[in-house]
Scaffold this motif. Structure first.
Motif, PDB file in Angstrom:
ATOM      1  N   CYS A  33       0.829  -1.215   0.000  1.00 40.42           N
ATOM      2  CA  CYS A  33       0.000   0.000   0.000  1.00 40.42           C
ATOM      3  C   CYS A  33       0.855   1.254   0.000  1.00 40.42           C
ATOM      4  O   CYS A  33       0.546   2.230  -0.689  1.00 40.42           O
ATOM      5  CB  CYS A  33      -0.962  -0.002   1.194  1.00 40.42           C
ATOM      6  N   ASP A  34       1.937   1.239   0.774  1.00 43.24           N
ATOM      7  CA  ASP A  34       2.839   2.391   0.815  1.00 43.24           C
ATOM      8  C   ASP A  34       3.413   2.666  -0.574  1.00 43.24           C
ATOM      9  O   ASP A  34       3.446   3.816  -1.022  1.00 43.24           O
ATOM     10  CB  ASP A  34       3.967   2.147   1.824  1.00 43.24           C
ATOM     11  N   GLU A  35       3.852   1.622  -1.248  1.00 40.31           N
ATOM     12  CA  GLU A  35       4.417   1.813  -2.577  1.00 40.31           C
ATOM     13  C   GLU A  35       3.378   2.379  -3.548  1.00 40.31           C
ATOM     14  O   GLU A  35       3.675   3.274  -4.333  1.00 40.31           O
ATOM     15  CB  GLU A  35       4.979   0.496  -3.127  1.00 40.31           C
ATOM     16  N   LEU A  36       2.158   1.879  -3.480  1.00 39.66           N
ATOM     17  CA  LEU A  36       1.108   2.391  -4.364  1.00 39.66           C
ATOM     18  C   LEU A  36       0.808   3.854  -4.076  1.00 39.66           C
ATOM     19  O   LEU A  36       0.645   4.655  -4.999  1.00 39.66           O
ATOM     20  CB  LEU A  36      -0.173   1.569  -4.216  1.00 39.66           C
ATOM     21  N   VAL A  95      -2.780   9.733  -1.151  1.00 36.59           N
ATOM     22  CA  VAL A  95      -3.002   9.828   0.292  1.00 36.59           C
ATOM     23  C   VAL A  95      -3.432   8.498   0.915  1.00 36.59           C
ATOM     24  O   VAL A  95      -3.320   8.303   2.110  1.00 36.59           O
ATOM     25  CB  VAL A  95      -4.055  10.903   0.654  1.00 36.59           C
ATOM     26  N   GLY A  96      -3.942   7.607   0.067  1.00 34.40           N
ATOM     27  CA  GLY A  96      -4.438   6.355   0.596  1.00 34.40           C
ATOM     28  C   GLY A  96      -4.462   5.272  -0.470  1.00 34.40           C
ATOM     29  O   GLY A  96      -4.126   5.502  -1.634  1.00 34.40           O
ATOM     30  N   CYS A  97      -4.862   4.090  -0.042  1.00 34.41           N
ATOM     31  CA  CYS A  97      -4.916   2.944  -0.947  1.00 34.41           C
ATOM     32  C   CYS A  97      -6.063   2.033  -0.542  1.00 34.41           C
ATOM     33  O   CYS A  97      -6.201   1.668   0.624  1.00 34.41           O
ATOM     34  CB  CYS A  97      -3.585   2.164  -0.880  1.00 34.41           C
ATOM     35  N   LEU A  98      -6.886   1.698  -1.517  1.00 31.03           N
ATOM     36  CA  LEU A  98      -7.928   0.692  -1.320  1.00 31.03           C
ATOM     37  C   LEU A  98      -7.358  -0.629  -1.805  1.00 31.03           C
ATOM     38  O   LEU A  98      -6.928  -0.728  -2.952  1.00 31.03           O
ATOM     39  CB  LEU A  98      -9.199   1.050  -2.102  1.00 31.03           C
TER      40      LEU A  98
END
Length: 190
Positions: free
Chosen positions: A135-138, A184-187
């Protein structure tokens, strides 16, 4: 009967001739019957295919209707609490897209915070360090298209994102969420 006897006496034989004699005027002959029968069988076959296709089409329409009902129901229930709304939308995405579980994470000061989760496995952490996580990478990479990673155990994330291995994740589907062009985020659907 009399007409048939006359034909038989005159040496004319065969079912086609007899059919021509016995049938009422304007009715089709046996040859015409077999052609009609063949056409009817072809039409019946076409009709059966259409019915089969319409059943499949009907099932798809019915499924789409159920999905739309869930979507509308979710949107109607959205309130003023952003985290609650994100939780509802995460659940909806997980259900509609057939995931085993789903999370929405936000990046804040090097930490990933779960703002929404659905059906997560027991022991899944709601806050964790961001470094090395998918998620961090995305989030850092951004992008408008979903990312699909198959065979996770064969990727470097098997080492850097221990939760993926701990919970037996094989496939990761993620979408970066951006605000004013910045991730800012990832689903994530797992």
């Amino acid at each position: 009967m009399c007409r048939m006897r006359i034909h038989w006496q005159s040496g004319v034989h065969g079912p086609e001739i007899v059919d021509n004699i016995l049938r009422p005027r304007g009715e089709p002959t046996m040859g015409q019957h077999s052609k009609t029968k063949e056409r009817l069988l072809n039409e019946l076959e076409k009709l059966q295919r259409r019915v089969s296709e319409s059943r499949q089409g009907y099932a798809q329409v019915k499924q789409t209707g159920r999905r739309l009902q869930k979507l509308v129901g979710c949107l109607v229930r959205l309130g003023t609490d952003p985290k609650e709304n994100i939780g509802s939308l995460t659940e909806l995405c997980g259900e509609l897209l057939g995931a085993d579980w789903a999370v929405y994470t936000r990046l804040d000061r090097g930490m990933l915070h779960n703002w929404g989760q659905w059906n997560t496995p027991h022991g899944y952490s709601t806050v964790d360090r961001a470094e090395g996580r998918i998620c961090d990478e995305l989030i850092r990479r951004g992008g408008e298209r979903p990312v699909i990673i198959n065979d996770l155990p064969q990727t470097t994330f098997a080492e850097t994102d221990p939760d993926m291995m701990r919970f037996g994740v094989q496939t990761f589907v993620g979408q970066t969420v951006t605000v004013e062009g910045a991730g800012v985020g990832c689903l994530a659907l797992l």
